[in-house]
Design an enzyme around this catalytic site. Structure first.
Site, short mmCIF file in Angstrom:
data_model
loop_
_atom_site.label_atom_id
_atom_site.label_comp_id
_atom_site.label_asym_id
_atom_site.label_seq_id
_atom_site.Cartn_x
_atom_site.Cartn_y
_atom_site.Cartn_z
N GLU A 120 74.15 64.24 65.07
CA GLU A 120 74.12 63.04 65.92
C GLU A 120 74.60 63.35 67.33
O GLU A 120 74.07 62.82 68.31
CB GLU A 120 74.98 61.94 65.29
CG GLU A 120 74.48 61.43 63.96
CD GLU A 120 73.16 60.68 64.09
OE1 GLU A 120 72.13 61.34 64.31
OE2 GLU A 120 73.17 59.45 63.97
N THR A 168 68.81 55.88 71.06
CA THR A 168 70.24 55.59 70.92
C THR A 168 70.96 55.89 72.23
O THR A 168 71.85 55.15 72.65
CB THR A 168 70.83 56.43 69.77
OG1 THR A 168 70.12 56.11 68.57
CG2 THR A 168 72.31 56.16 69.56
N1 LIG Z 1 65.47 65.49 62.16
C1 LIG Z 1 65.31 64.52 63.05
N2 LIG Z 1 64.87 63.29 62.67
C2 LIG Z 1 64.69 62.31 63.58
N3 LIG Z 1 64.90 62.43 64.91
C3 LIG Z 1 65.36 63.63 65.33
C4 LIG Z 1 65.60 64.71 64.45
N4 LIG Z 1 66.07 65.75 65.17
C5 LIG Z 1 66.10 65.36 66.46
N5 LIG Z 1 65.67 64.08 66.57
C6 LIG Z 1 65.59 63.31 67.82
O1 LIG Z 1 66.54 62.24 67.74
C7 LIG Z 1 66.04 61.11 68.43
C8 LIG Z 1 66.07 59.93 67.46
O2 LIG Z 1 67.37 59.64 67.16
P1 LIG Z 1 67.99 58.23 67.51
O3 LIG Z 1 69.42 58.30 67.15
O4 LIG Z 1 67.61 57.85 68.92
O5 LIG Z 1 67.17 57.27 66.56
P2 LIG Z 1 67.52 56.74 65.16
O6 LIG Z 1 68.23 57.83 64.45
O7 LIG Z 1 66.30 56.20 64.51
O8 LIG Z 1 68.39 55.47 65.51
P3 LIG Z 1 69.81 54.87 65.15
O9 LIG Z 1 70.78 56.02 65.19
O10 LIG Z 1 70.02 53.85 66.18
O11 LIG Z 1 69.73 54.26 63.80
C9 LIG Z 1 64.64 61.41 68.87
O12 LIG Z 1 64.69 61.81 70.22
C10 LIG Z 1 64.25 62.60 68.00
O13 LIG Z 1 63.32 63.47 68.62
N1 LIG Z 2 76.84 53.05 66.34
C1 LIG Z 2 75.69 53.67 66.94
C2 LIG Z 2 74.62 53.74 65.90
C3 LIG Z 2 73.31 54.22 66.42
O1 LIG Z 2 73.07 55.51 66.06
C4 LIG Z 2 75.23 52.83 68.10
O2 LIG Z 2 75.06 51.63 67.91
O3 LIG Z 2 75.05 53.35 69.19
#
Ligand SMILES: Nc1ncnc2c1ncn2[C@@H]1O[C@H](COP(=O)(O)OP(=O)(O)OP(=O)(O)O)[C@@H](O)[C@H]1O
Ligand SMILES: N[C@@H](CCO)C(=O)O
Length: 295
Positions: A120, A168
């Site tokens: 993350e 995010t």
């Molecule tokens: N294994 C992976 N799976 C998904 N996204 C990834 C991965 N590795 C890198 N990324 C990158 O992480 C970003 C997506 O993560 P982000 O935290 O923004 O979204 P999310 O995980 O769906 O949302 P949230 O954390 O709000 O629930 C994108 O830019 C993506 O390219």
């Molecule tokens: N707590 C985080 C979760 C999203 O990955 C946020 O709201 O930014």
């Protein structure tokens, strides 16, 4: 070869910014790993075209580094990236469980939380663990500086995912630096109500404890149609509605019998503002599952 399924998650739940998270029954990522001299990653499935296969840029690569566990890693994405449903965390949690087993590292699920959070940190700039904790442990999780507290829960939810992206990183940019004491007091009360609701599997208490006047109002501005979708879900029987994680996903808590009506009301409300969406009718569920060696 080892296979691990790790679920989508929903962080914050309104009143628990950067603290609360839940595992969802669906969707999920599936990861397959084999020992290799160096880490390689291949990706298929939802939104795979937007995810880097370079281990230095993928959450899974960060986990392989943290566990000193190089592997050939195949990711089948069920959780679309930039969804608010913990896409990057699902992969990171799955990789942590899979590589820990593949290399007999002997870490407990709790000990894998900071490992998966390294992923993350790579994508959002901060090692917040509120998605990886429920993806690893299941149920409802509370993450603080002192560690993680978990309780099993099975409250029904609908997670509606519009066809728009909010990263995010961007959504963290609108979080206010400070808050009024009145709003803090209200939010603490809501968070406590929600926590009691989780221990009782009570959708009314959980729903009424989701309100937050500090972070959520800033983030809803990034989601086209949020107010209309929230109103539609509440009219269809949702006991509480908020932004899922950093958005754009929207989470509605409800009774089991109302799930179908709420899902269709949310999709219709997005449709009315010109946004396509998909709704998952699910419930708070299990953490990552390791399947036996099938090599
Ligand atoms: N294994 C992976 N799976 C998904 N996204 C990834 C991965 N590795 C890198 N990324 C990158 O992480 C970003 C997506 O993560 P982000 O935290 O923004 O979204 P999310 O995980 O769906 O949302 P949230 O954390 O709000 O629930 C994108 O830019 C993506 O390219
Ligand atoms: N707590 C985080 C979760 C999203 O990955 C946020 O709201 O930014």
């Amino acid at each position: 070869m080892l296979t691990v399924r790790a679920p989508a998650t929903s962080a914050n739940l309104g009143s628990g910014f950067d603290v609360f998270g839940v595992a969802l029954g669906t969707p999920a990522d599936v990861i397959r790993v084999e020992r290799a001299p160096e880490t390689t990653i291949s990706i298929t499935g939802a939104g795979s075209e937007y995810i880097p296969e370079d281990p230095a840029k993928n959450t899974v690569g960060a986990v392989a580094d943290a566990l000193d566990a190089p592997a050939r890693i195949r990711i089948d994405k069920g959780v679309r990236p930039s969804s608010g449903l913990g896409s990057s965390a699902a992969s990171a949690a799955a990789a942590a469980v899979a590589l820990n087993a593949l290399y007999d590292r002997g870490r407990s699920r709790e000990e894998l939380v900071p490992v998966a959070a390294e992923g993350e940190a790579l994508v959002s700039g901060e090692a917040h663990a509120d998605n990886v904790a429920p993806a690893l442990l299941g149920g409802f999780t509370v993450v603080t500086e002192d560690g993680v507290t978990q309780v099993d829960a099975s409250v029904p939810v609908v997670a509606c995912l519009p066809d728009i992206s909010v990263s995010t990183r961007d959504a963290r940019g609108v979080v206010p630096d400070s808050a009024l004491m009145d709003d803090v007091v209200t939010t603490v009360g809501n968070a406590a109500t929600l926590t009691v609701g989780m221990t009782r599997d009570d959708p009314d208490l959980v729903g009424s404890g989701m309100n937050d006047d500090i972070v959520t109002p800033e983030r809803t501005k990034l989601i086209t149609g949020y107010d209309q979708v929230r109103e539609a879900a509440l009219e269809a029987g949702a006991t509480g509605v908020t932004v899922s994680g950093a958005g754009p996903g929207i989470l509605a808590v409800c009774r089991r019998r109302d799930r179908r009506a709420i899902a269709s009301a949310m999709v219709d409300a997005f449709d009315a503002v010109g946004v396509e969406s998909r709704a998952y009718q699910t419930a708070i569920g299990q953490g990552a599952t390791l399947y036996p060696d099938d090599s």
